[in-house]
Design a protein around this motif. Structure first.
Motif, PDB file in Angstrom:
ATOM      1  N   ILE A 177      -9.534  49.154  69.793  1.00 38.33           N
ATOM      2  CA  ILE A 177      -8.722  49.884  68.832  1.00 38.33           C
ATOM      3  C   ILE A 177      -9.496  49.881  67.514  1.00 38.33           C
ATOM      4  O   ILE A 177      -9.787  48.835  66.937  1.00 38.33           O
ATOM      5  CB  ILE A 177      -7.287  49.319  68.722  1.00 38.33           C
ATOM      6  CG1 ILE A 177      -6.460  50.158  67.765  1.00 38.33           C
ATOM      7  CG2 ILE A 177      -7.251  47.842  68.357  1.00 38.33           C
ATOM      8  CD1 ILE A 177      -4.960  49.919  67.887  1.00 38.33           C
ATOM      9  N   ASP A 178      -9.904  51.082  67.092  1.00 36.01           N
ATOM     10  CA  ASP A 178     -10.822  51.270  65.964  1.00 36.01           C
ATOM     11  C   ASP A 178     -10.043  51.391  64.653  1.00 36.01           C
ATOM     12  O   ASP A 178      -8.877  51.787  64.675  1.00 36.01           O
ATOM     13  CB  ASP A 178     -11.621  52.564  66.212  1.00 36.01           C
ATOM     14  CG  ASP A 178     -12.974  52.559  65.527  1.00 36.01           C
ATOM     15  OD1 ASP A 178     -13.185  51.746  64.610  1.00 36.01           O
ATOM     16  OD2 ASP A 178     -13.817  53.384  65.912  1.00 36.01           O
ATOM     17  N   ASP A 179     -10.687  51.044  63.552  1.00 39.55           N
ATOM     18  CA  ASP A 179     -10.076  51.189  62.219  1.00 39.55           C
ATOM     19  C   ASP A 179      -8.725  50.500  62.162  1.00 39.55           C
ATOM     20  O   ASP A 179      -7.780  51.025  61.553  1.00 39.55           O
ATOM     21  CB  ASP A 179      -9.884  52.674  61.856  1.00 39.55           C
ATOM     22  CG  ASP A 179     -11.181  53.447  61.877  1.00 39.55           C
ATOM     23  OD1 ASP A 179     -12.232  52.827  61.653  1.00 39.55           O
ATOM     24  OD2 ASP A 179     -11.141  54.664  62.112  1.00 39.55           O
ATOM     25  N   PHE A 180      -8.621  49.345  62.779  1.00 37.96           N
ATOM     26  CA  PHE A 180      -7.311  48.722  62.885  1.00 37.96           C
ATOM     27  C   PHE A 180      -6.689  48.479  61.512  1.00 37.96           C
ATOM     28  O   PHE A 180      -7.335  47.968  60.598  1.00 37.96           O
ATOM     29  CB  PHE A 180      -7.363  47.395  63.656  1.00 37.96           C
ATOM     30  CG  PHE A 180      -5.997  46.822  63.856  1.00 37.96           C
ATOM     31  CD1 PHE A 180      -5.178  47.307  64.857  1.00 37.96           C
ATOM     32  CD2 PHE A 180      -5.497  45.857  62.988  1.00 37.96           C
ATOM     33  CE1 PHE A 180      -3.884  46.824  65.012  1.00 37.96           C
ATOM     34  CE2 PHE A 180      -4.204  45.364  63.139  1.00 37.96           C
ATOM     35  CZ  PHE A 180      -3.409  45.860  64.149  1.00 37.96           C
ATOM     36  N   ALA A 234     -15.594  42.873  63.284  1.00 40.21           N
ATOM     37  CA  ALA A 234     -15.390  43.253  61.886  1.00 40.21           C
ATOM     38  C   ALA A 234     -16.299  44.422  61.543  1.00 40.21           C
ATOM     39  O   ALA A 234     -17.486  44.398  61.841  1.00 40.21           O
ATOM     40  CB  ALA A 234     -15.671  42.072  60.974  1.00 40.21           C
ATOM     41  N   GLU A 235     -15.734  45.449  60.930  1.00 39.13           N
ATOM     42  CA  GLU A 235     -16.497  46.650  60.572  1.00 39.13           C
ATOM     43  C   GLU A 235     -16.936  46.594  59.108  1.00 39.13           C
ATOM     44  O   GLU A 235     -16.194  46.087  58.260  1.00 39.13           O
ATOM     45  CB  GLU A 235     -15.620  47.901  60.686  1.00 39.13           C
ATOM     46  CG  GLU A 235     -15.191  48.293  62.051  1.00 39.13           C
ATOM     47  CD  GLU A 235     -14.561  49.682  62.013  1.00 39.13           C
ATOM     48  OE1 GLU A 235     -15.068  50.544  62.727  1.00 39.13           O
ATOM     49  OE2 GLU A 235     -13.587  49.905  61.274  1.00 39.13           O
ATOM     50  N   GLY A 236     -18.094  47.149  58.833  1.00 40.04           N
ATOM     51  CA  GLY A 236     -18.526  47.309  57.447  1.00 40.04           C
ATOM     52  C   GLY A 236     -18.821  45.999  56.742  1.00 40.04           C
ATOM     53  O   GLY A 236     -18.524  45.834  55.562  1.00 40.04           O
TER      54      GLY A 236
END
Ligand code: C2E
Ligand code: MG
Ligand code: MG
Ligand code: MG
Length: 285
Positions: A177-180, A234-236
């Protein structure tokens, strides 16, 4: 003649709004021709195990460089493609492009993972399962090595999305699930749909080690993912401090400029050679 600054400013604003609107309306035709002219390509951003810094995978990200040299970011053209019914063609293009460059990637690095982003239309369409099946067959990847990335904002019809996601997982493809946290009802999905990975959106990673009002939210997301037994990415991640903090809180994987920006496939391979030089031998034995 003197023209008041205010009038000049509003004229400028009107002009730029007009230009943007013009490109927007022209875009469907431009996207169609860009598909024909093969102006799209992929870049890959390393997916890193925080404990070791090892590249355990990569996310495929679409890029569009027009013949004029202008680069149009996916956040601009993906929504347009979705609105004008061209998104499935783009998804097919991405799958084919990846299959054509993957070569012996999975033979050399059997544990490697590649994240493929799917659009709203894809996550409501059972044919997407077929697309991924073909992708795995064409690249020789284990199904477990291809991660389906679906952003929660794309779940317009919960029960249909749930059906497709369930099918993907039954077939052996992990679903992330992206951009949670950026959608309307993140929590509701987690209750109804089972995911393998939760990608913590960059906006929450940004709050780590700041005193922003929302900086506590990331801890709650982490607690919840742990309670549900979902692996986190963790993104970014841009700073060492963020990486350290997230790791200490139990986040296992990360992605971000700290580890590597999106890069051409050839560069990803070079990086892999350095990061996992032994993988060759493992695959051969
Ligand atoms: P996403 O899937 O959440 O991808 C992560 C975005 O964050 C990428 O932007 C990536 O370049 C950027 N990013 C990663 N690390 C950092 C960092 O440390 N700092 C900053 N400032 N940015 C970072 P990108 O490539 O512009 O893609 C934007 C969105 O477009 C993606 O968000 C995804 O939703 C969509 N997208 C990209 N490729 C595809 C595709 O092939 N198909 C579909 N349907 N959507 C795609
Ligand atoms: Mg993604
Ligand atoms: Mg994301
Ligand atoms: Mg995003």
């Amino acid at each position: 003649i003197t023209i008041p600054v205010g009038i000049l400013a509003s004229l400028l604003l009107a002009w730029s709004v007009f230009r943007i609107a013009k490109t927007r309306t022209a875009m469907p035709a431009v996207i169609k021709s860009a598909l024909k002219q093969r102006e799209f390509f992929l870049e890959y951003q390393p997916l890193v195990e925080l404990a070791t810094g090892r590249w355990i995978g990569a996310e495929a990200l679409i890029r569009w460089r027009r013949t004029t040299g202008e680069v149009v970011p996916p956040d601009i053209f993906i929504p347009v493609a979705e609105a004008c019914g061209l998104i499935q063609q783009i998804s097919q293009y991405v799958a084919k492009q990846f299959a054509s460059e993957a070569g012996d990637l999975f033979r050399r690095y059997p544990g490697f993972h590649v994240g493929i982003n799917v659009a709203a239309a894809d996550i409501h369409d059972e044919a997407t399962v077929l697309m991924f099946r073909e992708l795995a067959a064409a690249t020789g990847a284990g199904r477990n090595n291809i991660i389906v990335e679906a952003t929660e904002r794309s779940f317009t019809d919960h029960s249909r999305a749930a059906t497709v996601i369930k099918q993907m997982r039954q077939e052996g493809f992990p679903v992330a699930i992206d951009d949670f946290g950026t959608g309307y009802s993140s929590l509701a999905y987690l209750e109804r749909i089972r995911f393998d990975y939760l990608k913590i959106d960059k906006s929450f990673v940004d709050t780590v080690n700041t005193d922003a009002a929302t900086s506590g939210v990331v801890l709650h997301i982490i607690e919840m993912a742990k309670a549900l037994n979902i692996e986190m990415i963790a993104e970014g991640v841009e700073t060492e401090l963020q990486a350290q903090f997230l790791y200490e809180q139990g986040v296992r994987f990360g992605q971000g400029w700290l580890f590597g920006k999106p890069m051409p496939f050839s560069q990803l391979l070079e990086g892999l050679e350095k990061s996992m030089p032994m993988a060759n031998h493992q695959a051969d034995s």
